[in-house]
Design an enzyme around this catalytic site. Structure first.
Site, PDB file in Angstrom:
ATOM      1  CG  ASP A   1      36.408 -56.040   7.678  1.00  0.00           C
ATOM      2  OD1 ASP A   1      37.268 -55.144   7.804  1.00  0.00           O
ATOM      3  OD2 ASP A   1      35.248 -55.947   8.126  1.00  0.00           O
TER       4      ASP A   1
ATOM      5  CB  SER B   1      30.526 -50.814   9.620  1.00  0.00           C
ATOM      6  OG  SER B   1      31.631 -50.071  10.039  1.00  0.00           O
TER       7      SER B   1
ATOM      8  CG  HIS C   1      34.932 -52.345   6.974  1.00  0.00           C
ATOM      9  ND1 HIS C   1      34.404 -53.253   7.873  1.00  0.00           N
ATOM     10  CD2 HIS C   1      34.291 -51.165   7.225  1.00  0.00           C
ATOM     11  CE1 HIS C   1      33.509 -52.654   8.634  1.00  0.00           C
ATOM     12  NE2 HIS C   1      33.415 -51.391   8.246  1.00  0.00           N
TER      13      HIS C   1
END
Length: 387
Positions: free
Chosen positions: A322, A157, A355
């Protein structure tokens, strides 16, 4: 409680701090006259200091990436499934180092630190920083540790964004970039989610313009709402359905506006536990760092042109479930790397966790990381033998 620490754990660990007294210029035009970075390390540096791996954390992460702070800890560090003896980032082979980002709230200089120029908390006066600022101060951090080049810079991320920026800004100081569940810039939808979360915090009457420390309070309601909003976006619909479905919290409907469903109870718990460990000003700051990240902007909005500066090899990983940082965003990175004639390995992992999958011990994911890092480890002998 961790009744016994697993054999493949990084073990008992503690945070350390480094102080930097030289001013750090920032992209916003301001500077920090001095700052501190808190960090943890796992494994030992080899004699050549060529086996160092930098782990960059995501929005709500910190330096505690692996191991336990005490034998009574209920949970290990946030990436413990990946860091430790024999794991993907094998601490028998690598020295894995994770700093708390500048602006964080777990020991590094940030909004909840004392401003040496005023003797008061920075609060809302702490400057807005960028991923480029982080990478700049991480380079100083590496200098302080005597690390001239990272074997790899890795992260998921927001951490993956830092790995990309490292490869562009310091091409001679990174051999591999491992970029997991990331994007080259946020979509308008992602920026919108961040703005709603920020508004939740700003609208809390206990926020006091960001100077709530001086009022001996915290904007708990706003931060809790911001975390609940964010947490929904980190999970996929499939994951939420599998975990909660429409299960009732008390086995019946209450015909009121309090908790009826298990998912409501879960979100409230996640929000409250976040308030207990995180700082609202830091949350605001981290979401702005995400919004501002766009390395192509310095190169005529041409991402491939930005990557032509890089000399590192890349591993890019995405997850099918995700939707916040979808595989399409990773493919944009891969396409630009190929257009720049860079060496890249890409893996898309079948996973429905959303995610948050990058934090989970998904076997295929761990296997890809482990296989790639074994190749990185094999380089150590040739690095040591080089003149």
């Amino acid at each position: 409680m961790a009744a016994s620490i697993p054999a493949d754990s990084a073990g008992l660990v503690s945070s350390q701090k480094l102080h930097f007294s030289d001013p750090l210029p920032l992209d916003c035009g301001r500077q920090l006259t001095q700052f501190e970075l808190a960090y943890e390390s796992y494994g030992a540096l080899n004699a050549e200091r060529s086996n160092a791996v930098l782990v960059c954390h995501a929005l709500s992460g910190d330096q505690h990436a692996a191991g336990y702070h005490s034998a009574s800890d209920r949970k290990p560090g946030w990436w413990d499934s990946c860091i430790g003896p024999g794991k993907s980032f094998d601490t028998n082979k690598f020295c894995v180092i994770c700093p708390n980002n500048l602006g964080g709230c777990r020991g590094s200089t940030g909004p909840n630190s004392i401003n040496p120029e005023t003797g008061r908390y920075y609060g809302a006066d702490f400057p807005v920083v960028t991923v480029k600022d982080w990478v700049r101060c991480q380079a100083r951090f590496a200098d302080a540790l005597g690390i001239k080049q990272w074997a790899a810079v890795v992260g998921g991320s927001l951490g993956g964004m830092q790995a990309l920026q490292w490869a562009i800004d310091y091409p001679d100081r990174i051999r591999h970039a491992v970029v997991v569940a990331a994007a080259a810039r946020l979509s308008a939808q992602n920026i919108a989610f961040n703005e709603v979360a920020r508004r939740a915090i700003y609208s809390d009457p206990d926020f006091h313009g960001g100077h709530y420390y001086d009022h001996d309070t915290v904007p708990a309601r706003g931060l809790m709402l911001a975390r609940m909003i964010g947490h929904i976006t980190y999970l996929s619909d499939d994951a939420m359905r599998a975990k909660f479905g429409r299960e009732l919290h008390e086995g019946k409907l209450n015909f009121g506006y309090d908790v009826d469903f298990q998912v409501e109870s879960y979100l409230r718990h996640q929000g409250q536990s976040f308030v207990d460990r995180f700082d609202a000003n830091t949350y605001l700051l981290m979401t702005k760092v995400l919004d501002y990240f766009d390395p192509a902007a310095d190169y005529g909005n041409d991402l491939a042109e930005a990557f032509r500066r890089a000399t590192a090899r890349f591993l890019v990983i995405s997850f099918t479930g995700d939707w916040r940082f979808a595989p399409a965003r990773s493919r944009e990175i891969v396409r630009a790397l190929l257009d720049a004639d860079r060496e890249v390995t890409y893996a898309v992992i079948e996973a429905n966790q959303g995610h948050d999958a990058f934090l989970m011990p998904i076997p295929q994911y761990l296997k890809v990381l482990r296989t790639y890092m074994r190749r990185v480890a094999l380089e150590q002998g040739s690095i040591a033998d080089a003149p």
